[in-house]
Write an enzyme that holds these catalytic residues in place. Structure first.
Site, PDB file in Angstrom:
ATOM      1  N   TYR A 159       0.831  -1.204   0.000  1.00  0.00           N
ATOM      2  CA  TYR A 159       0.000   0.000   0.000  1.00  0.00           C
ATOM      3  C   TYR A 159       0.866   1.254   0.000  1.00  0.00           C
ATOM      4  O   TYR A 159       0.627   2.197  -0.763  1.00  0.00           O
ATOM      5  CB  TYR A 159      -0.903  -0.035   1.227  1.00  0.00           C
ATOM      6  CG  TYR A 159      -1.663   1.230   1.537  1.00  0.00           C
ATOM      7  CD1 TYR A 159      -2.833   1.551   0.855  1.00  0.00           C
ATOM      8  CD2 TYR A 159      -1.234   2.101   2.543  1.00  0.00           C
ATOM      9  CE1 TYR A 159      -3.543   2.706   1.150  1.00  0.00           C
ATOM     10  CE2 TYR A 159      -1.941   3.250   2.855  1.00  0.00           C
ATOM     11  CZ  TYR A 159      -3.096   3.545   2.154  1.00  0.00           C
ATOM     12  OH  TYR A 159      -3.800   4.688   2.454  1.00  0.00           O
ATOM     13  N   LYS A 163       1.152   4.161  -2.848  1.00  0.00           N
ATOM     14  CA  LYS A 163       0.876   5.568  -2.569  1.00  0.00           C
ATOM     15  C   LYS A 163       2.081   6.446  -2.911  1.00  0.00           C
ATOM     16  O   LYS A 163       1.920   7.585  -3.375  1.00  0.00           O
ATOM     17  CB  LYS A 163       0.482   5.745  -1.097  1.00  0.00           C
ATOM     18  CG  LYS A 163      -0.871   5.140  -0.734  1.00  0.00           C
ATOM     19  CD  LYS A 163      -2.022   5.828  -1.440  1.00  0.00           C
ATOM     20  CE  LYS A 163      -3.370   5.405  -0.879  1.00  0.00           C
ATOM     21  NZ  LYS A 163      -4.514   6.061  -1.565  1.00  0.00           N
TER      22      LYS A 163
END
Length: 265
Positions: A159, A163
């Site tokens: 994740y 990002k």
């Protein structure tokens, strides 16, 4: 309701908009005059969000969109253009976040691939499909939702890497799209009180102590930043990453607290 009307007659598509930051952003832009396509893989929840917006007297529709599938993304973009007459704003909010394995070497390839695909490649798919329509609108804007995880270590390997990738994609796409009249920016939230934290009020209370402003964020905090960057008020802003994080990345609160304890404060 806000009295601003910066998005009068604008067509807006928001991914992952059934709840949380996406839903709050849909409401905020609709309150300012936008026509909003609330997209999500959960059509039932997306329709509930759209219905709540229509109760405010604004225009909103729900539509299924899986950002992991090119055909699904292109169908959502086409539906927004056909329904609203134009697509003026794209908000890339959908993401995937799977808890880390206890040891990095035990992380499955499938988890890594899924989180990157939904969070980073999904934003790429949506931006690619939307860009010609945003150019045609003459006032197009893309706003992505990043995370402090992409700028500093807060766990979640895949994740966080995805990002971080959004920070770079924002810059490169902004450079490509600027001559075509489209702006591209990224909002970077800290901890926000969404359904991901449901039932964890104690954890949120503990986390809030790390924030210089003394609280975690609310979805509306992020929605306000998205509305600014998507609006004509940000007409000379592109390629930027805006931290909306209560000061988390700017101030080392833990260090300050440790020094105060050492000094007996």
């Amino acid at each position: 309701m806000t009295e601003l009307r910066r998005f009068e007659a604008c067509g807006v598509l928001i991914t992952g908009a059934a709840r949380g930051i996406g839903a709050a952003t849909a409401r905020r832009l609709a309150e300012e005059g936008a026509q909003v396509l609330v997209t999500d893989v959960d059509l039932g929840e997306a329709e509930r969000t759209a219905a709540s917006i229509r109760e405010l007297g604004a225009r909103a529709e729900a539509f299924v969109c899986d950002v992991g599938e090119r055909a699904s993304v292109e169908a959502a973009v086409a539906h927004a253009v056909d329904t609203f007459g134009s697509l003026d704003v794209l908000v890339n909010n959908a993401y995937g976040c799977t808890p880390d394995a206890p040891l990095f070497e035990d992380e499955p390839d499938e988890v890594w691939a899924r989180d990157l695909d939904l969070t980073l490649t999904g934003a790429y798919r949506c931006s690619r499909a939307a860009l010609p329509h945003l150019v045609a609108s003459g006032r197009g804007a893309i706003v992505g939702i990043g995370s402090v995880n992409g700028l500093q270590d807060f766990g979640n390997h895949a994740y966080s890497a995805a990002k971080a990738g959004l920070v770079s994609l924002t810059r490169t796409l902004a450079g490509h799209a600027a001559p075509r009249g489209v702006r591209v920016n990224l909002v970077v939230p800290g901890t926000v009180r969404t359904t991901a934290w449901e039932g964890r009020d104690v954890d949120l209370e503990l986390v809030s102590e790390l924030y210089p402003l003394g609280r975690v964020g609310e979805p509306e905090d992020i929605a306000a930043a998205v509305a600014f960057l998507a609006s004509p008020d940000a007409a000379w802003i592109t390629g930027t990453t805006l931290c909306v994080d209560g000061g988390l990345l700017a101030v080392n609160t833990g260090f300050r607290q440790a020094v105060r304890r050492r000094d007996g404060a």
